[in-house]
Design a protein around this motif. Structure first.
Motif, mmCIF file in Angstrom:
data_model
loop_
_atom_site.group_PDB
_atom_site.id
_atom_site.type_symbol
_atom_site.label_atom_id
_atom_site.label_comp_id
_atom_site.label_asym_id
_atom_site.label_seq_id
_atom_site.Cartn_x
_atom_site.Cartn_y
_atom_site.Cartn_z
ATOM 1 N N MET A 116 3.592 5.706 -3.117
ATOM 2 C CA MET A 116 4.818 6.300 -3.668
ATOM 3 C C MET A 116 4.761 6.330 -5.200
ATOM 4 O O MET A 116 5.160 7.318 -5.819
ATOM 5 N N ILE A 117 4.259 5.258 -5.784
ATOM 6 C CA ILE A 117 4.151 5.186 -7.246
ATOM 7 C C ILE A 117 3.195 6.262 -7.754
ATOM 8 O O ILE A 117 3.511 6.976 -8.715
ATOM 9 N N ASN A 118 2.053 6.386 -7.116
ATOM 10 C CA ASN A 118 1.083 7.392 -7.546
ATOM 11 C C ASN A 118 1.606 8.811 -7.339
ATOM 12 O O ASN A 118 1.426 9.675 -8.194
ATOM 13 N N ARG A 119 2.254 9.044 -6.212
ATOM 14 C CA ARG A 119 2.802 10.377 -5.934
ATOM 15 C C ARG A 119 3.868 10.767 -6.958
ATOM 16 O O ARG A 119 3.958 11.916 -7.381
ATOM 17 N N SER A 137 13.608 -1.053 -1.626
ATOM 18 C CA SER A 137 14.361 -0.542 -0.482
ATOM 19 C C SER A 137 13.432 0.079 0.555
ATOM 20 O O SER A 137 13.576 -0.144 1.757
ATOM 21 N N SER A 138 12.465 0.855 0.088
ATOM 22 C CA SER A 138 11.506 1.477 0.989
ATOM 23 C C SER A 138 10.668 0.437 1.728
ATOM 24 O O SER A 138 10.269 0.648 2.869
ATOM 25 N N ALA A 139 10.413 -0.691 1.079
ATOM 26 C CA ALA A 139 9.629 -1.769 1.691
ATOM 27 C C ALA A 139 10.505 -2.705 2.532
ATOM 28 O O ALA A 139 10.002 -3.681 3.093
ATOM 29 N N CYS A 140 11.801 -2.428 2.587
ATOM 30 C CA CYS A 140 12.760 -3.252 3.329
ATOM 31 C C CYS A 140 12.771 -4.697 2.820
ATOM 32 O O CYS A 140 12.792 -5.656 3.599
ATOM 33 N N SER A 187 3.586 -7.299 -12.325
ATOM 34 C CA SER A 187 4.930 -7.022 -11.812
ATOM 35 C C SER A 187 5.013 -5.529 -11.484
ATOM 36 O O SER A 187 4.260 -4.722 -12.036
ATOM 37 N N PRO A 188 5.918 -5.148 -10.610
ATOM 38 C CA PRO A 188 6.079 -3.725 -10.307
ATOM 39 C C PRO A 188 6.407 -2.906 -11.560
ATOM 40 O O PRO A 188 5.886 -1.800 -11.737
ATOM 41 N N ALA A 234 0.844 -1.208 0.000
ATOM 42 C CA ALA A 234 0.000 0.000 0.000
ATOM 43 C C ALA A 234 0.875 1.253 0.000
ATOM 44 O O ALA A 234 0.613 2.210 -0.744
ATOM 45 N N LYS A 235 1.921 1.249 0.811
ATOM 46 C CA LYS A 235 2.848 2.390 0.857
ATOM 47 C C LYS A 235 3.557 2.539 -0.489
ATOM 48 O O LYS A 235 3.738 3.657 -0.982
ATOM 49 N N SER A 236 3.947 1.426 -1.095
ATOM 50 C CA SER A 236 4.588 1.470 -2.413
ATOM 51 C C SER A 236 3.660 2.081 -3.454
ATOM 52 O O SER A 236 4.087 2.892 -4.274
#
Length: 149
Positions: free
Chosen positions: A85-88, A100-103, A120-121, A80-82
């Motif tokens: 970030m993608i939308n922003r 990296s942000s998701a550890c 896929s991302p 959800a956080k990713s």
């Protein structure tokens, strides 16, 4: 006849359906295949209910029963956080930054993302960039998307 739709966040369906979302990516799947026969009861109730607000409540209640308690909340929160970030960033962020942000390692991140989102991302990033390009084109009425213009 009143028509309404249910829209999920990209990672939302993983919380309701016991199907790997990567198998559903870019597919039209009848609701009866996802709900395995439970859709008939919902359809009957919706047909019998005259008020739109009551129909919405019926669907909300139906989905709350389907809500899986077994998903790993921390994985869902990472994705959800990713997606935020993608939308922003309008899709202008690298998979390695997201991992990296998701550890997570890039491979772990890709596996988790595909499980919860279905694509896929990299494919998701391409889709978001394309959607933002179309939105920009709409805002700047008449701008050409081709290089030759």
């Amino acid at each position: 006849m009143t028509l309404f739709s249910v829209t999920f966040l990209p990672h939302g369906p993983a919380m309701f359906f016991d199907v790997p979302l990567r198998e559903l990516y870019d597919q039209n799947v009848p609701l009866k295949l996802l709900l395995k026969g439970r859709e008939t009861e919902l359809e009957d109730k919706l047909y019998e209910t005259p008020l739109f607000e009551e129909r919405v409540r019926l669907v909300e209640n139906f989905l709350s029963v389907l809500l899986k308690k077994s998903f790993k909340e921390y994985e869902l929160n990472r994705i959800a956080k990713s997606i935020e970030m993608i939308n922003r960033s309008k899709g202008l962020i690298s998979v390695s930054e997201l991992a990296s942000s998701a550890c997570l390692s890039p491979k772990q991140y890709e596996r988790t993302f595909m499980t919860l989102v279905g694509s896929s991302p990299k494919q998701f990033l391409r889709t978001i960039r394309f959607q933002n390009t179309l939105h920009l084109k709409h805002l700047l009425n008449g701008i050409s998307l081709s290089a030759s213009g």
